[in-house]
Design a protein around this motif. Structure first.
Motif, mmCIF file in Angstrom:
data_model
loop_
_atom_site.group_PDB
_atom_site.id
_atom_site.type_symbol
_atom_site.label_atom_id
_atom_site.label_comp_id
_atom_site.label_asym_id
_atom_site.label_seq_id
_atom_site.Cartn_x
_atom_site.Cartn_y
_atom_site.Cartn_z
ATOM 1 N N PRO A 142 -0.898 -6.570 -6.326
ATOM 2 C CA PRO A 142 -1.562 -6.235 -7.596
ATOM 3 C C PRO A 142 -2.074 -4.799 -7.616
ATOM 4 O O PRO A 142 -2.018 -4.133 -8.648
ATOM 5 C CB PRO A 142 -2.704 -7.246 -7.670
ATOM 6 N N ASP A 143 -2.565 -4.317 -6.462
ATOM 7 C CA ASP A 143 -3.064 -2.945 -6.392
ATOM 8 C C ASP A 143 -1.954 -1.946 -6.687
ATOM 9 O O ASP A 143 -2.189 -0.913 -7.330
ATOM 10 C CB ASP A 143 -3.659 -2.656 -5.011
ATOM 11 N N TYR A 144 -0.749 -2.244 -6.207
ATOM 12 C CA TYR A 144 0.377 -1.351 -6.483
ATOM 13 C C TYR A 144 0.633 -1.290 -7.990
ATOM 14 O O TYR A 144 0.802 -0.203 -8.557
ATOM 15 C CB TYR A 144 1.621 -1.834 -5.754
ATOM 16 N N TRP A 167 6.673 1.063 7.028
ATOM 17 C CA TRP A 167 5.904 2.296 6.979
ATOM 18 C C TRP A 167 4.469 2.042 6.550
ATOM 19 O O TRP A 167 4.156 1.056 5.900
ATOM 20 C CB TRP A 167 6.565 3.303 6.036
ATOM 21 N N SER A 168 3.597 2.959 6.937
ATOM 22 C CA SER A 168 2.194 2.877 6.571
ATOM 23 C C SER A 168 2.005 3.429 5.168
ATOM 24 O O SER A 168 2.836 4.180 4.663
ATOM 25 C CB SER A 168 1.335 3.670 7.553
ATOM 26 N N GLY A 169 0.885 3.056 4.553
ATOM 27 C CA GLY A 169 0.634 3.512 3.187
ATOM 28 C C GLY A 169 -0.401 4.601 3.123
ATOM 29 O O GLY A 169 -0.792 5.194 4.139
ATOM 30 N N ALA A 170 -0.868 4.866 1.915
ATOM 31 C CA ALA A 170 -1.856 5.913 1.700
ATOM 32 C C ALA A 170 -3.142 5.586 2.461
ATOM 33 O O ALA A 170 -3.553 4.430 2.553
ATOM 34 C CB ALA A 170 -2.152 6.050 0.214
ATOM 35 N N GLY A 171 -3.754 6.608 3.015
ATOM 36 C CA GLY A 171 -5.013 6.420 3.712
ATOM 37 C C GLY A 171 -4.876 6.131 5.198
ATOM 38 O O GLY A 171 -5.882 6.058 5.909
ATOM 39 N N ALA A 172 -3.671 5.963 5.689
ATOM 40 C CA ALA A 172 -3.487 5.705 7.121
ATOM 41 C C ALA A 172 -3.916 6.928 7.932
ATOM 42 O O ALA A 172 -3.568 8.056 7.596
ATOM 43 C CB ALA A 172 -2.028 5.378 7.412
ATOM 44 N N ASN A 184 0.863 -1.183 0.000
ATOM 45 C CA ASN A 184 0.000 0.000 0.000
ATOM 46 C C ASN A 184 0.895 1.227 0.000
ATOM 47 O O ASN A 184 1.305 1.711 1.048
ATOM 48 C CB ASN A 184 -0.890 -0.025 1.243
ATOM 49 N N PRO A 185 1.243 1.749 -1.172
ATOM 50 C CA PRO A 185 2.229 2.828 -1.247
ATOM 51 C C PRO A 185 1.720 4.149 -0.692
ATOM 52 O O PRO A 185 0.514 4.369 -0.571
ATOM 53 C CB PRO A 185 2.502 2.948 -2.750
ATOM 54 N N THR A 186 2.639 5.032 -0.349
ATOM 55 C CA THR A 186 2.275 6.386 0.041
ATOM 56 C C THR A 186 1.852 7.141 -1.210
ATOM 57 O O THR A 186 2.062 6.707 -2.331
ATOM 58 C CB THR A 186 3.464 7.126 0.677
ATOM 59 N N ARG A 187 1.301 8.311 -1.005
ATOM 60 C CA ARG A 187 0.883 9.135 -2.148
ATOM 61 C C ARG A 187 2.006 10.041 -2.630
ATOM 62 O O ARG A 187 1.830 10.814 -3.541
ATOM 63 C CB ARG A 187 -0.325 9.992 -1.763
ATOM 64 N N SER A 188 3.152 9.963 -2.020
ATOM 65 C CA SER A 188 4.246 10.870 -2.359
ATOM 66 C C SER A 188 4.847 10.531 -3.722
ATOM 67 O O SER A 188 5.421 9.466 -3.905
ATOM 68 C CB SER A 188 5.342 10.796 -1.285
ATOM 69 N N ASP A 235 -1.463 -10.745 2.057
ATOM 70 C CA ASP A 235 -1.277 -9.511 2.817
ATOM 71 C C ASP A 235 0.161 -9.414 3.317
ATOM 72 O O ASP A 235 0.724 -10.399 3.801
ATOM 73 C CB ASP A 235 -2.223 -9.468 4.020
ATOM 74 N N PHE A 236 0.746 -8.247 3.177
ATOM 75 C CA PHE A 236 2.067 -8.004 3.753
ATOM 76 C C PHE A 236 2.218 -6.507 4.002
ATOM 77 O O PHE A 236 1.418 -5.705 3.518
ATOM 78 C CB PHE A 236 3.188 -8.515 2.831
ATOM 79 N N HIS A 237 3.215 -6.155 4.769
ATOM 80 C CA HIS A 237 3.408 -4.770 5.171
ATOM 81 C C HIS A 237 4.473 -4.109 4.312
ATOM 82 O O HIS A 237 5.418 -4.758 3.870
ATOM 83 C CB HIS A 237 3.820 -4.714 6.646
ATOM 84 N N ASN A 238 4.321 -2.798 4.087
ATOM 85 C CA ASN A 238 5.367 -2.057 3.384
ATOM 86 C C ASN A 238 6.675 -2.171 4.147
ATOM 87 O O ASN A 238 6.735 -1.866 5.344
ATOM 88 C CB ASN A 238 5.002 -0.575 3.278
ATOM 89 N N ALA A 239 7.706 -2.616 3.481
ATOM 90 C CA ALA A 239 8.979 -2.813 4.183
ATOM 91 C C ALA A 239 10.158 -2.660 3.234
ATOM 92 O O ALA A 239 10.059 -2.961 2.043
ATOM 93 C CB ALA A 239 9.021 -4.204 4.832
ATOM 94 N N LEU A 240 11.235 -2.206 3.779
ATOM 95 C CA LEU A 240 12.517 -2.118 3.081
ATOM 96 C C LEU A 240 13.563 -2.743 3.994
ATOM 97 O O LEU A 240 13.702 -2.342 5.152
ATOM 98 C CB LEU A 240 12.870 -0.655 2.802
ATOM 99 N N ILE A 241 14.276 -3.759 3.497
ATOM 100 C CA ILE A 241 15.289 -4.447 4.297
ATOM 101 C C ILE A 241 16.611 -4.378 3.549
ATOM 102 O O ILE A 241 16.712 -4.830 2.407
ATOM 103 C CB ILE A 241 14.905 -5.918 4.546
#
Length: 228
Positions: free
Chosen positions: A74-76, A116-121, A43-47, A101-107
């Motif tokens: 798929p939504d991304y 981090w949270s995505g758009a709409g949080a 769920n990406p940010t709107r930035s 389902d999975f969370h936005n993450a960078l490793i």
């Protein structure tokens, strides 16, 4: 983020705001990857700055020989331009798509992660994680999800709207090695139209030569023998 992260690095987990310069701070972390980066975006940010900078940094990582795994929902994919993804794939990025389902993450290098949270949080947040035990868990979960996902090519192949029937016919004509005049006659279009279609396919697939079109089309499972 940088000042707060440096001040509390020993804490292992640091919460910070997504406002201010967080986009640039995350990109700095990416640029310091030594060998690998796993990027999972559900769920990406709107930035738009975050998206643009992310594309640039991923390209830089691939150009410098780093291993990059990209996991998307798929939504991304439906909300983004496919061309950067195809270009990253042609540069060596390993890209997969999952409905899980999975969370936005960078490793990064299994030594630091950002969640981090995505758009709409309602209350946007991000966490910087350096705690080894949590990093191992995050990395294992991300890789298990990535391994169970389908490849980008299979996803695009199952969503054929990305390449209409004419585009697929042009791809197969190129794969057969037909000269432009013969391919145009075979498809019932003008030579100019055929060459324009080829140029558009090169752009969409993020390649520069006709040979590379065939390689990318095969990798993405777009070649369909018998389609005339």
């Amino acid at each position: 983020m940088s000042a707060r992260a440096n001040a509390g690095a020993a804490a292992g987990i640091i919460r910070f705001s997504q406002d201010g310069h967080w986009d640039q701070d995350v990109q700095v972390l990416l640029r310091h990857a030594r060998s690998e980066a796993v990027v999972a975006v559900s769920n990406p940010t709107r930035s738009t700055d975050h998206l643009r900078l992310g594309q640039v940094v991923v390209g830089d990582l691939l150009a410098s020989g780093k291993q990059v795994r990209l996991l998307y929902s798929p939504d991304y994919l439906e909300s983004r331009d496919r061309q950067p993804l195809l270009r990253h794939s042609s540069q060596g990025a390993q890209i997969r798509v999952t409905d899980n389902d999975f969370h936005n993450a960078l490793i990064i290098d299994r030594r630091v992660a950002v969640l981090w949270s995505g758009a709409g949080a309602e209350q946007p947040y991000a966490y910087l994680v350096r705690e080894p035990a949590i990093l191992r868990t995050l990395h294992q979960f991300a890789l298990l999800t990535w391994q169970s996902a389908c490849g980008l090519g299979n996803h695009l192949d199952s969503h054929g709207a990305e390449f209409d029937e004419m585009s697929l016919k042009v791809l197969n004509s190129l794969n057969l090695g037909l000269i432009d005049e013969a391919a145009a006659r075979r498809l019932g279009v003008s030579l100019r139209t055929y060459r324009r279609q080829v140029a558009e396919l090169m752009d969409r697939l993020g390649v520069r030569t006709r040979f590379q079109i065939g390689v990318r089309a095969a990798e993405l499972g777009l070649l369909t023998p018998g389609l005339d």
